[in-house]
Write a protein that holds these residues in place. Structure first.
Motif, PDB file in Angstrom:
ATOM      1  N   SER A 162       0.681  -1.194  -0.022  1.00  0.00           N
ATOM      2  CA  SER A 162       0.010   0.009  -0.116  1.00  0.00           C
ATOM      3  C   SER A 162       0.859   1.290   0.034  1.00  0.00           C
ATOM      4  O   SER A 162       0.506   2.376  -0.583  1.00  0.00           O
ATOM      5  N   VAL A 163       1.968   1.210   0.837  1.00  0.00           N
ATOM      6  CA  VAL A 163       3.095   2.372   0.642  1.00  0.00           C
ATOM      7  C   VAL A 163       3.442   2.533  -0.770  1.00  0.00           C
ATOM      8  O   VAL A 163       3.479   3.678  -1.259  1.00  0.00           O
ATOM      9  N   GLU A 164       3.854   1.424  -1.475  1.00  0.00           N
ATOM     10  CA  GLU A 164       4.381   1.366  -2.944  1.00  0.00           C
ATOM     11  C   GLU A 164       3.306   2.285  -3.671  1.00  0.00           C
ATOM     12  O   GLU A 164       3.808   3.195  -4.614  1.00  0.00           O
ATOM     13  N   ASN A 165       1.916   1.898  -3.709  1.00  0.00           N
ATOM     14  CA  ASN A 165       1.212   2.423  -4.519  1.00  0.00           C
ATOM     15  C   ASN A 165       0.867   3.777  -4.167  1.00  0.00           C
ATOM     16  O   ASN A 165       0.700   4.735  -5.234  1.00  0.00           O
ATOM     17  N   LYS A 166       0.827   4.215  -2.908  1.00  0.00           N
ATOM     18  CA  LYS A 166       0.630   5.757  -2.680  1.00  0.00           C
ATOM     19  C   LYS A 166       1.830   6.584  -3.392  1.00  0.00           C
ATOM     20  O   LYS A 166       1.524   7.464  -3.731  1.00  0.00           O
ATOM     21  N   LEU A 167       3.088   5.975  -2.974  1.00  0.00           N
ATOM     22  CA  LEU A 167       3.932   6.698  -3.595  1.00  0.00           C
ATOM     23  C   LEU A 167       3.950   6.824  -4.977  1.00  0.00           C
ATOM     24  O   LEU A 167       4.357   8.054  -5.649  1.00  0.00           O
ATOM     25  N   LYS A 168       3.946   5.694  -5.685  1.00  0.00           N
ATOM     26  CA  LYS A 168       3.652   5.870  -7.333  1.00  0.00           C
ATOM     27  C   LYS A 168       2.697   7.043  -7.451  1.00  0.00           C
ATOM     28  O   LYS A 168       3.002   7.679  -8.396  1.00  0.00           O
ATOM     29  N   THR A 169       1.482   7.006  -6.877  1.00  0.00           N
ATOM     30  CA  THR A 169       0.584   7.710  -7.325  1.00  0.00           C
ATOM     31  C   THR A 169       1.215   9.231  -7.094  1.00  0.00           C
ATOM     32  O   THR A 169       0.801  10.109  -7.823  1.00  0.00           O
ATOM     33  N   ALA A 170       1.703   9.501  -5.830  1.00  0.00           N
ATOM     34  CA  ALA A 170       2.362  10.714  -5.512  1.00  0.00           C
ATOM     35  C   ALA A 170       3.306  11.377  -6.655  1.00  0.00           C
ATOM     36  O   ALA A 170       3.632  12.475  -7.068  1.00  0.00           O
ATOM     37  N   VAL A 171       4.107  10.231  -7.053  1.00  0.00           N
ATOM     38  CA  VAL A 171       5.362  10.751  -8.050  1.00  0.00           C
ATOM     39  C   VAL A 171       4.598  10.987  -9.371  1.00  0.00           C
ATOM     40  O   VAL A 171       4.919  11.892  -9.882  1.00  0.00           O
ATOM     41  N   CYS A 172       3.637  10.080  -9.647  1.00  0.00           N
ATOM     42  CA  CYS A 172       3.172  10.319 -11.083  1.00  0.00           C
ATOM     43  C   CYS A 172       2.181  11.672 -11.163  1.00  0.00           C
ATOM     44  O   CYS A 172       1.917  12.233 -12.180  1.00  0.00           O
ATOM     45  N   ASN A 173       1.244  11.851  -9.893  1.00  0.00           N
ATOM     46  CA  ASN A 173       0.635  13.195  -9.997  1.00  0.00           C
ATOM     47  C   ASN A 173       1.652  14.524  -9.810  1.00  0.00           C
ATOM     48  O   ASN A 173       1.074  15.642  -9.485  1.00  0.00           O
ATOM     49  N   GLY A 174       3.003  14.368  -9.563  1.00  0.00           N
ATOM     50  CA  GLY A 174       3.881  15.316  -9.539  1.00  0.00           C
ATOM     51  C   GLY A 174       3.985  16.055  -8.048  1.00  0.00           C
ATOM     52  O   GLY A 174       4.792  17.140  -7.974  1.00  0.00           O
ATOM     53  N   SER A 175       3.377  15.457  -6.964  1.00  0.00           N
ATOM     54  CA  SER A 175       3.460  15.999  -5.789  1.00  0.00           C
ATOM     55  C   SER A 175       4.901  15.569  -5.117  1.00  0.00           C
ATOM     56  O   SER A 175       5.075  16.177  -3.965  1.00  0.00           O
TER      57      SER A 175
END
Length: 179
Positions: A142-155
């Motif tokens: 779940s940490v991996e998925n949240k980090l990927k989302t944050a990277v891909c949305n530019g945050s």
């Protein structure tokens, strides 16, 4: 189909035998002291940073994320096959000195996940992560998925996310202000 399975089983058995291991009912058994514990369990649920420091895929950079990790399904194009990861998992279970040698109790996990451009086949980025305990392999997913989302949305920048998860995946989200 049956002969294909037989060939795959024979190939796996040969790989394990050449590694000095036998697989019996899902457990890895070292022959002699071929895989004496050389990695520490003292930081669980984190891997030993000497044995598993993490490694990045050089093809994934901040400038390539839109054509790599941020493309749905991209990780399936780089994920190593179990014919590679299972023998490595067995070897590393011995290196970590786990008393439980049932391979089903571990996920051969990427410290820097494929979702963040971790090196797919580098043993420095793979380790047998326990599926049991307070912080399990599923918790890290779940940490991996949240980090990927944050990277891909530019945050969050890619290198910051990689560094946070490789340092301590249990605090990666909070260290980046995401939790």
């Amino acid at each position: 189909m049956r002969s294909t399975r037989r060939c795959a089983s024979a190939a796996t058995a040969l790989a394990l035998a050449s590694a000095g291991l036998f697989l019996t009912t899902g457990s890895a058994h070292a022959v002699g002291s071929a895989y004496a514990a050389t990695c520490s369990q003292s930081r669980l649920p984190l891997p030993d940073p000497v044995c598993t420091p993490g490694a990045a895929n050089p093809d994934v950079t901040q400038s390539t994320i839109d054509s790599t990790i941020c493309v749905p399904g991209w990780t399936t194009t780089v994920r190593p096959p179990v014919s590679y990861t299972n023998p490595l998992k067995i070897q590393q279970i011995g290196e970590y000195g786990y008393s439980d040698t049932d391979t089903a109790d571990y996920e051969e996990d990427h410290l820097i996940p494929l979702e963040l451009g971790g090196a797919p086949r580098d043993p420095k980025n793979l380790w047998p992560e326990p599926r049991y305990g307070d912080e399990t392999a599923a918790s890290k997913d779940s940490v991996e998925n949240k980090l990927k989302t944050a990277v891909c949305n530019g945050s969050v920048q890619l290198d910051d996310a990689r560094n946070a998860i490789a340092t301590d995946w249990t605090t990666a989200l909070s260290s980046l202000g995401l939790s």
